[in-house]
Design a protein around this motif. Structure first.
Motif, PDB file in Angstrom:
ATOM      1  N   VAL A   1      -3.426  -1.188  -8.461  1.00 49.26           N
ATOM      2  CA  VAL A   1      -4.821  -0.863  -8.171  1.00 49.26           C
ATOM      3  C   VAL A   1      -4.892   0.590  -7.727  1.00 49.26           C
ATOM      4  CG1 VAL A   1      -6.860  -1.448  -6.800  1.00 49.26           C
ATOM      5  CG2 VAL A   1      -5.195  -3.237  -7.399  1.00 49.26           C
TER       6      VAL A   1
ATOM      7  N   ILE B   1      -1.336  -1.103  -4.234  1.00 49.00           N
ATOM      8  CA  ILE B   1      -2.485  -0.201  -4.220  1.00 49.00           C
ATOM      9  C   ILE B   1      -1.984   1.212  -3.982  1.00 49.00           C
ATOM     10  CG2 ILE B   1      -4.718   0.319  -3.168  1.00 49.00           C
ATOM     11  CD1 ILE B   1      -4.865  -2.519  -2.177  1.00 49.00           C
TER      12      ILE B   1
ATOM     13  N   ILE C   1      -9.936  -6.908  -4.863  1.00 50.86           N
ATOM     14  CA  ILE C   1      -8.587  -7.341  -4.483  1.00 50.86           C
ATOM     15  C   ILE C   1      -8.317  -8.748  -5.002  1.00 50.86           C
ATOM     16  CG2 ILE C   1      -7.075  -7.905  -2.546  1.00 50.86           C
ATOM     17  CD1 ILE C   1      -7.424  -4.902  -3.136  1.00 50.86           C
TER      18      ILE C   1
ATOM     19  N   ILE D   1       0.851  -1.192   0.000  1.00 50.98           N
ATOM     20  CA  ILE D   1       0.000   0.000   0.000  1.00 50.98           C
ATOM     21  C   ILE D   1       0.885   1.240   0.000  1.00 50.98           C
ATOM     22  CG2 ILE D   1      -1.648   1.362   1.334  1.00 50.98           C
ATOM     23  CD1 ILE D   1      -3.040  -1.077   2.134  1.00 50.98           C
TER      24      ILE D   1
ATOM     25  N   THR E   1      -7.082   3.629  -5.932  1.00 57.59           N
ATOM     26  CA  THR E   1      -8.184   3.738  -4.985  1.00 57.59           C
ATOM     27  C   THR E   1      -8.439   5.201  -4.647  1.00 57.59           C
ATOM     28  OG1 THR E   1      -9.054   2.913  -2.873  1.00 57.59           O
ATOM     29  CG2 THR E   1      -6.748   3.544  -2.918  1.00 57.59           C
TER      30      THR E   1
END
Length: 242
Positions: free
Chosen positions: A83, A54, A119, A8, A85
């Motif tokens: 990803v 992410i 996910i 992350i 977000t």
């Protein structure tokens, strides 16, 4: 061993800290990184473990494409996915994210079913068989009742396609059982029936990337219901993506 860790970026921000906490509560392995250079060091050290990165849509970087390409080179298997977000940006911004190399999106607000579903797509580890795998599936979070003969019990729809669904329930039926349910579609409840094809229960063989529950295939659906479910999945996937 399959790659399963999730890195992350911007992990010091409140939003990304909350996301990391939610992912841990769902059973995922989370590796926090405050900046892209920390992610690069992480990939050098833990590359074989990291499956996905992410990052927030507003990550401060001068050249996102270059940063992501460099991270990918540090993980030479080609299995690293990115990803985005945050709040869903406009079409131009989404196109820039795609062009930079981001494959998946996790737009807020996202319920736990949507979070887990997206996910799992990024990790490429969801292998539940729900009828024809060519049918488009999408996440849902609908409370329903399941009927098996005269017995009734509560559940929540986790994912849905025109061929079947996965239901989150602490009391799944055994594979082979026939069940009926009413799906809360936009035009009113739709009665569907089918057969349980798998049960995911706590134990040595539990699939940790899914909630406790069961997968089922629909049987003998009228054409108009198949069409409605297919249209719903298509619209839902479009809303989740770029």
């Amino acid at each position: 061993m399959a790659k399963s860790a999730i890195a992350i970026l911007d992990s010091g921000s409140p939003a990304m800290r909350r996301l990391g906490t939610r992912l841990r509560q769902l059973g995922y392995g989370v590796l926090p990184c405050k900046a892209p250079d920390q992610a690069e060091r992480l990939l050098r050290a833990r590359g074989p473990d990291v499956a996905s990165v992410i990052l927030p849509v507003d990550l401060p970087t001068f050249d996102l494409s270059t940063a992501l390409r460099f991270m990918r080179r540090l993980e030479p298997s080609g299995e690293l996915t990115f990803v985005a977000t945050g709040q869903r940006p406009d079409a131009e911004a989404r196109a820039l994210l795609r062009g930079a190399g981001i494959e998946f999106a996790l737009w807020e607000p996202a319920d736990d079913h949507t979070l887990r579903f997206q996910i799992n797509r990024a990790l490429a580890s969801s292998r539940i068989v729900l009828g024809d795998r060519s049918l488009l599936r999408a996440p849902a979070d609908w409370p329903i009742a399941i009927y098996a003969g005269t017995r009734r019990k509560p559940a929540r729809v986790y994912s849905l396609s025109a061929g079947g669904c996965y239901l989150a329930t602490w009391r799944p039926n055994i594979p082979g059982a026939r069940v009926v349910m009413d799906l809360p579609m936009a035009d009113g409840p739709v009665r569907v029936g089918g057969q349980v094809v798998m049960a995911n229960v706590p134990g040595d063989f539990m699939r940790q990337n899914l909630p406790v529950g069961m997968g089922m295939c629909f049987r003998n659906l009228p054409h108009e219901i198949e069409t409605a479910l297919s249209a719903w999945a298509d619209q839902r996937q479009e809303a989740l993506g770029f």
